[in-house]
Design an enzyme around this catalytic site. Sequence first.
Site, short mmCIF file in Angstrom:
data_model
loop_
_atom_site.label_atom_id
_atom_site.label_comp_id
_atom_site.label_asym_id
_atom_site.label_seq_id
_atom_site.Cartn_x
_atom_site.Cartn_y
_atom_site.Cartn_z
N ASN A 129 0.86 -1.18 0.00
CA ASN A 129 0.00 0.00 0.00
C ASN A 129 0.90 1.23 0.00
O ASN A 129 1.89 1.27 -0.71
CB ASN A 129 -0.95 -0.09 1.21
N ASP A 136 -5.63 8.45 6.05
CA ASP A 136 -5.07 7.70 4.91
C ASP A 136 -3.67 8.26 4.61
O ASP A 136 -2.79 8.20 5.45
CB ASP A 136 -6.06 7.81 3.74
CA CA Z 1 -3.58 5.00 1.22
#
Ligand code: CA
Length: 295
Positions: free
Chosen positions: A105, A201
């Site tokens: 990721n 995030d």
């Molecule tokens: Ca991300």
Amino acid sequence: MAAAADLELALDARAALGEGAIWNESLQRLHWVDIAGHRVFTFDPATGENHAADVGAMVGTVVPRARGGLMLALHQGFAALDPATGRVRPLPPPPEHDPAKARFNDGKCDPAGRFWAGTMSFVKGQALGALYRLDPDGAQRVMLRDVRTSNGIVWSLDRRTMYYIDTPLMRVDAFDYDEATGAIAARRPALAIPPGIGRPDGSTLDAEGMLWIAMWAGGRVTRWNPRTGELLRTIRVPAGNVTSCAFGGPRLDTLFITTARDGLTEAQLAAQPLAGGLFRIRPGVPGLPAPAYAG
Ligand code: CA
């Protein structure tokens, strides 16, 4: 104080899972990815041109390489990309990484040019991911285990602290960071995300040392003081799933913001026609050059 300007759509990209924004100083272009679309983009804000390279696998993030070209974190591990030819050269498999249980990721380079990238567990509620470090000599190390969804990672202005997001924990953690060795230690919470503003995030640091965090399912980017935990500012984005942000432009005064269509219902997509777009704003504070991979 840099000149400010309102949020605008930079590119109606309709990305499934736009992510990984990073400014390439030498090219004066923005790189970003569509994880689910297997694409690495190179966006020229001056012309609006957005070059796409299909890398044939889920791609969690992209960073420039000091010698030229790009480095990727693909589903299975690290890889080099030659944007001129589109050729992808995978590195050896990372230690302990099972691609059936997790995929790579988000990731970025530290001030010494080491490429850090983490994995996210495919099994909700199980911390099957890890955080890896790829050194300039090609060595790969597991730096953290028991990670859920490895996301934003940045280093403080004085290069002595690393800020790290494992999204489901709903906080940003700080580590002592040793630039000479790349070691991290003394993990502790730096700031807590309150309910109602989404999940943390991707992240980036501005020239005042403040942390910008894209908020998944929050429709916003947030600015925080990582030393006090205070929320300083909120920028609303007309897309619910906001995924990453990075300063760019000739004066590093433009914040680029990626978003996703993934995770939205048909009704939400109808209400958010710009979801998956690339946005930009001049928030009035500049960012910092992003380190390139030194290997
Ligand atoms: Ca991300």
